[in-house]
Design a protein around this motif. Structure first.
Motif, PDB file in Angstrom:
ATOM      1  N   VAL A 194       0.852  -1.173   0.000  1.00 36.81           N
ATOM      2  CA  VAL A 194       0.000   0.000   0.000  1.00 36.81           C
ATOM      3  C   VAL A 194       0.893   1.230   0.000  1.00 36.81           C
ATOM      4  CG1 VAL A 194      -1.742   1.274   1.290  1.00 36.81           C
ATOM      5  CG2 VAL A 194      -1.836  -1.202   1.216  1.00 36.81           C
ATOM      6  N   LYS A 195       0.531   2.213  -0.823  1.00 36.77           N
ATOM      7  CA  LYS A 195       1.319   3.431  -0.927  1.00 36.77           C
ATOM      8  C   LYS A 195       0.384   4.628  -0.954  1.00 36.77           C
ATOM      9  CE  LYS A 195       5.730   4.229  -2.932  1.00 36.77           C
ATOM     10  NZ  LYS A 195       6.698   3.906  -3.900  1.00 36.77           N
ATOM     11  N   ALA A 196       0.759   5.684  -0.237  1.00 36.69           N
ATOM     12  CA  ALA A 196      -0.056   6.901  -0.200  1.00 36.69           C
ATOM     13  C   ALA A 196       0.647   8.004  -0.999  1.00 36.69           C
ATOM     14  CB  ALA A 196      -0.266   7.351   1.239  1.00 36.69           C
ATOM     15  N   TYR A 197      -0.128   8.754  -1.760  1.00 35.31           N
ATOM     16  CA  TYR A 197       0.388   9.871  -2.552  1.00 35.31           C
ATOM     17  C   TYR A 197      -0.347  11.131  -2.150  1.00 35.31           C
ATOM     18  CZ  TYR A 197       2.495   6.336  -5.540  1.00 35.31           C
ATOM     19  OH  TYR A 197       3.238   5.293  -6.007  1.00 35.31           O
ATOM     20  N   GLU A 198       0.394  12.235  -2.022  1.00 37.47           N
ATOM     21  CA  GLU A 198      -0.214  13.509  -1.650  1.00 37.47           C
ATOM     22  C   GLU A 198      -0.233  14.427  -2.861  1.00 37.47           C
ATOM     23  OE1 GLU A 198       0.257  17.138   1.605  1.00 37.47           O
ATOM     24  OE2 GLU A 198       1.771  15.567   1.509  1.00 37.47           O
ATOM     25  N   TYR A 199      -1.389  15.040  -3.108  1.00 34.52           N
ATOM     26  CA  TYR A 199      -1.528  16.030  -4.171  1.00 34.52           C
ATOM     27  C   TYR A 199      -1.049  17.382  -3.670  1.00 34.52           C
ATOM     28  CZ  TYR A 199      -4.373  12.890  -7.015  1.00 34.52           C
ATOM     29  OH  TYR A 199      -4.807  11.853  -7.789  1.00 34.52           O
ATOM     30  N   ASP A 200      -0.818  18.323  -4.600  1.00 30.58           N
ATOM     31  CA  ASP A 200      -0.370  19.667  -4.232  1.00 30.58           C
ATOM     32  C   ASP A 200      -1.381  20.379  -3.331  1.00 30.58           C
ATOM     33  OD1 ASP A 200       1.937  19.373  -5.681  1.00 30.58           O
ATOM     34  OD2 ASP A 200       1.154  20.347  -7.483  1.00 30.58           O
ATOM     35  N   ASP A 201      -2.665  20.074  -3.481  1.00 33.80           N
ATOM     36  CA  ASP A 201      -3.692  20.757  -2.683  1.00 33.80           C
ATOM     37  C   ASP A 201      -3.919  20.104  -1.316  1.00 33.80           C
ATOM     38  OD1 ASP A 201      -5.037  18.448  -3.327  1.00 33.80           O
ATOM     39  OD2 ASP A 201      -6.603  19.425  -4.514  1.00 33.80           O
TER      40      ASP A 201
ATOM     41  N   ARG B  77      -4.663  16.864  -0.654  1.00 29.63           N
ATOM     42  CA  ARG B  77      -5.438  15.625  -0.658  1.00 29.63           C
ATOM     43  C   ARG B  77      -4.490  14.426  -0.754  1.00 29.63           C
ATOM     44  NH1 ARG B  77      -8.853  15.435  -5.571  1.00 29.63           N
ATOM     45  NH2 ARG B  77      -7.119  16.580  -6.418  1.00 29.63           N
ATOM     46  N   PHE B  78      -4.940  13.298  -0.199  1.00 33.78           N
ATOM     47  CA  PHE B  78      -4.182  12.053  -0.255  1.00 33.78           C
ATOM     48  C   PHE B  78      -4.976  11.019  -1.040  1.00 33.78           C
ATOM     49  CE2 PHE B  78      -1.994  13.793   3.398  1.00 33.78           C
ATOM     50  CZ  PHE B  78      -0.704  13.339   3.222  1.00 33.78           C
ATOM     51  N   VAL B  79      -4.258  10.141  -1.698  1.00 33.90           N
ATOM     52  CA  VAL B  79      -4.879   8.987  -2.329  1.00 33.90           C
ATOM     53  C   VAL B  79      -4.030   7.776  -1.950  1.00 33.90           C
ATOM     54  CG1 VAL B  79      -3.630   9.209  -4.508  1.00 33.90           C
ATOM     55  CG2 VAL B  79      -5.807   8.022  -4.476  1.00 33.90           C
ATOM     56  N   VAL B  80      -4.700   6.673  -1.662  1.00 30.90           N
ATOM     57  CA  VAL B  80      -4.008   5.456  -1.256  1.00 30.90           C
ATOM     58  C   VAL B  80      -4.200   4.415  -2.351  1.00 30.90           C
ATOM     59  CG1 VAL B  80      -3.886   3.607   0.452  1.00 30.90           C
ATOM     60  CG2 VAL B  80      -4.349   5.953   1.185  1.00 30.90           C
ATOM     61  N   LEU B  81      -3.082   3.839  -2.806  1.00 30.30           N
ATOM     62  CA  LEU B  81      -3.125   2.781  -3.812  1.00 30.30           C
ATOM     63  C   LEU B  81      -2.740   1.471  -3.162  1.00 30.30           C
ATOM     64  CD1 LEU B  81      -1.344   4.565  -6.814  1.00 30.30           C
ATOM     65  CD2 LEU B  81      -3.791   4.326  -6.409  1.00 30.30           C
ATOM     66  N   ASP B  82      -3.466   0.415  -3.537  1.00 27.58           N
ATOM     67  CA  ASP B  82      -3.133  -0.899  -3.004  1.00 27.58           C
ATOM     68  C   ASP B  82      -2.560  -1.772  -4.122  1.00 27.58           C
ATOM     69  OD1 ASP B  82      -5.288  -1.859  -4.504  1.00 27.58           O
ATOM     70  OD2 ASP B  82      -6.648  -1.836  -2.787  1.00 27.58           O
ATOM     71  N   GLU B  83      -2.272  -3.023  -3.789  1.00 27.84           N
ATOM     72  CA  GLU B  83      -1.632  -3.935  -4.740  1.00 27.84           C
ATOM     73  C   GLU B  83      -2.456  -4.127  -6.013  1.00 27.84           C
ATOM     74  OE1 GLU B  83       1.042  -7.861  -4.707  1.00 27.84           O
ATOM     75  OE2 GLU B  83       0.870  -6.472  -3.038  1.00 27.84           O
TER      76      GLU B  83
END
Length: 194
Positions: free
Chosen positions: A1-8, A10-16
């Motif tokens: 699982v990996k989390a990515y942060e947008y410039d504004d 917000r976070f999005v979490v991606l799984d396998e």
């Protein structure tokens, strides 16, 4: 699982499952998308060369592609999947082998922003003339064997000295920085004439 942060923020979490879905479709083929002149590909895109050999039964197609590329002076631009990811490549004949050079995508190149570069037109015409003369005198065919990996050679010398319990060789001192470009160009021109 990996989390990515947008410039504004917000976070999005991606799984396998997300990563699996993004993977390139497994394929043992290299698909040529188009042909182009070699000088159309910016060297910044070239990343890693691989030698290609034909699959069993593919010898005639391999030879045909190799000879057609050689005679046309073109290179093939292709897509292939390696380690579950699609890649871009340039295919070129070198001697009797086809070489696939893995390429970067445009999004992988970093812009040269933030560099402190001198303005164009800073060099004087007489300095440019001298530099052109030096370039002309030093222009010759490129022979890769004329160049050596001095880092590896230096390590090998040091390893050999340590194995034999000999003193380590002295490292050469770097050349002094050039302060007068015109004087350095003139000296280089004179030394190459000799």
């Amino acid at each position: 699982v990996k989390a990515y942060e947008y410039d504004d923020g917000r976070f999005v979490v991606l799984d396998e499952d997300d990563f699996k879905a993004a993977q390139g479709e497994k394929s043992a083929t290299i698909d040529i998308a188009e042909f182009t002149d070699e000088d159309q590909i910016d060297v910044r895109y070239l990343e890693r060369p691989y030698y290609m050999e034909p699959a069993k039964g593919g010898e005639k197609a391999y030879a045909l592609l190799r000879e057609a590329l050689r005679e046309s002076g073109k290179i093939g631009v292709a897509r292939f999947v390696l380690r579950a990811r699609q890649h871009l490549a340039a295919i070129k004949p070198v001697g009797g082998v086809l070489v696939l050079n893995q390429m970067r995508f445009p999004a992988d190149l970093k812009a040269p922003g933030g560099l402190k570069l001198p303005a164009r037109g800073l060099a004087k015409p007489e300095e440019l003339d001298m530099a052109h003369k030096l370039i002309d005198q030093l222009t010759k065919p490129f022979i890769a064997e004329d160049f050596h990996d001095t880092y590896t050679e230096e390590l090998e010398v040091r390893i050999e000295a340590k194995v034999k319990h000999e003193p380590l060789p002295e490292k050469a001192k770097p050349a002094a920085p050039v302060k007068d470009l015109m004087a350095a160009l003139k000296a280089s021109l004179e030394s190459t004439k000799k």
